[in-house]
Structure formats: structure tokens, C-alpha cells
Design an enzyme around this catalytic site. Structure first.
Site, mmCIF file in Angstrom:
data_model
loop_
_atom_site.group_PDB
_atom_site.id
_atom_site.type_symbol
_atom_site.label_atom_id
_atom_site.label_comp_id
_atom_site.label_asym_id
_atom_site.label_seq_id
_atom_site.Cartn_x
_atom_site.Cartn_y
_atom_site.Cartn_z
ATOM 1 N N HIS A 36 33.570 -15.149 -62.166
ATOM 2 C CA HIS A 36 33.032 -14.733 -60.872
ATOM 3 C C HIS A 36 34.008 -14.084 -59.888
ATOM 4 O O HIS A 36 33.551 -13.587 -58.863
ATOM 5 C CB HIS A 36 32.372 -15.931 -60.175
ATOM 6 C CG HIS A 36 31.252 -16.520 -60.957
ATOM 7 N ND1 HIS A 36 30.067 -15.845 -61.183
ATOM 8 C CD2 HIS A 36 31.141 -17.698 -61.609
ATOM 9 C CE1 HIS A 36 29.275 -16.597 -61.927
ATOM 10 N NE2 HIS A 36 29.905 -17.727 -62.198
ATOM 11 N N LYS A 64 24.830 -12.518 -71.470
ATOM 12 C CA LYS A 64 24.533 -13.374 -70.321
ATOM 13 C C LYS A 64 23.584 -12.584 -69.423
ATOM 14 O O LYS A 64 23.893 -11.460 -69.028
ATOM 15 C CB LYS A 64 25.814 -13.740 -69.571
ATOM 16 C CG LYS A 64 25.556 -14.703 -68.430
ATOM 17 C CD LYS A 64 26.845 -15.151 -67.749
ATOM 18 C CE LYS A 64 26.515 -16.138 -66.634
ATOM 19 N NZ LYS A 64 27.714 -16.546 -65.892
ATOM 20 N N HIS A 138 31.308 -23.622 -59.516
ATOM 21 C CA HIS A 138 30.028 -23.115 -59.998
ATOM 22 C C HIS A 138 29.423 -22.169 -58.980
ATOM 23 O O HIS A 138 29.390 -22.484 -57.792
ATOM 24 C CB HIS A 138 29.067 -24.277 -60.266
ATOM 25 C CG HIS A 138 27.685 -23.851 -60.647
ATOM 26 N ND1 HIS A 138 27.383 -23.297 -61.862
ATOM 27 C CD2 HIS A 138 26.521 -23.875 -59.942
ATOM 28 C CE1 HIS A 138 26.088 -23.021 -61.905
ATOM 29 N NE2 HIS A 138 25.544 -23.353 -60.754
#
Length: 141
Positions: A36, A64, A138
Site C-alpha cells: 500500500h 488481486k 491493514h
């Protein structure tokens, strides 16, 4: 001065990438960085997602379907963990939110493994990140 700061950030990220994790949390933090964080790009180019999803190993065994890259320096991202807790999608209360420059990558219709192709949308928007011990682990939305 900006060049030195960018070089230091790159060295920190490289160091985190190379260090063997000592716990599950460290692995989650390292995975968050790999999937990310891209502080040195604006991400707006139409080929950005195709290149980055492959480069960051998110198309090795399957495509993904959705991923978001954050275009802020690590310290700005980590500072989100200091904001008030909010509820995550899974019901836990370890999420935090902030406004960040991001690129959303979405698998295009008809695209399938191993030829993963993505739509790129760069913008500034609200993001939600789950944190553990003041580290982002996350991307929640």
C-alpha cells in the site's frame, strides 16, 4: 533538503523490507508497506496499476481484484494511527482515518490471471487504516 529526506525515507523502507520479521505483527506491517505505500509517485498514469501490482507481487498466483496505494511519506501514514479509534469493517475498534493522496487499482472486466489488467484512479480521499502498536497493518477502506 527534499532529496535527502526522500533518500532517507527510501533507506528506511528498504531496511524494513530486508529485516526478517520477529513476530506476526511485524510481518503484517511489512506486508502493509509492500502492498500500500508508494510515497514517490502520484500514480495518475494509466499504466501505473498494471506496473505496480506486478512489481509488488500481487499478480503472482492470482489477480488481486482491488488495491490502494498511498502516495504520502511514511510518517504521514503512521500519524493516522494517532487519531481517534473508529470501527473497522470487521467490527474491531483499531481503525483510524485520515485524508491521503492515493491511487485505487481495480481489476478490469474480462481480465484474468495471468494477464491481470487494472483501471487506475488517482485522487485525494478519506482512508481507513487498522493499526497495532501504533503501526499501520491493514488498509480497511
Amino acid at each position: 533538503m527534499q532529496g535527502i529526506r526522500s533518500l532517507l525515507l527510501l533507506l528506511v523502507l528498504l531496511g524494513l523490507w530486508l529485516v526478517q520479521p520477529s513476530s506476526g505483527q511485524s510481518r503484517r506491517f511489512q506486508q502493509f508497506l509492500r502492498q500500500h505505500v508508494d510515497p514517490h509517485s502520484e500514480g495518475g498514469d494509466a499504466t501505473y496499476c498494471n506496473q505496480m501490482m506486478h512489481r509488488r507481487r500481487m499478480t503472482e498466483t492470482r489477480c488481486k481484484p482491488v488495491n490502494t496505494f498511498i502516495h504520502e511519506d511514511f510518517w504521514n501514514i503512521q500519524s493516522i494511527c494517532q487519531t481517534s479509534n473508529i470501527q473497522c469493517k470487521n467490527g474491531q475498534m483499531n481503525c483510524h482515518e485520515g485524508i491521503m493522496k492515493i491511487t485505487d487499482c481495480r481489476l478490469t472486466g474480462g481480465s484474468s490471471f495471468p494477464n491481470c489488467r487494472y483501471r487506475t484512479l488517482a485522487r485525494t480521499r478519506r482512508v481507513v487504516i487498522a493499526c497495532e502498536n501504533s503501526e499501520p497493518v491493514h488498509f480497511d477502506g
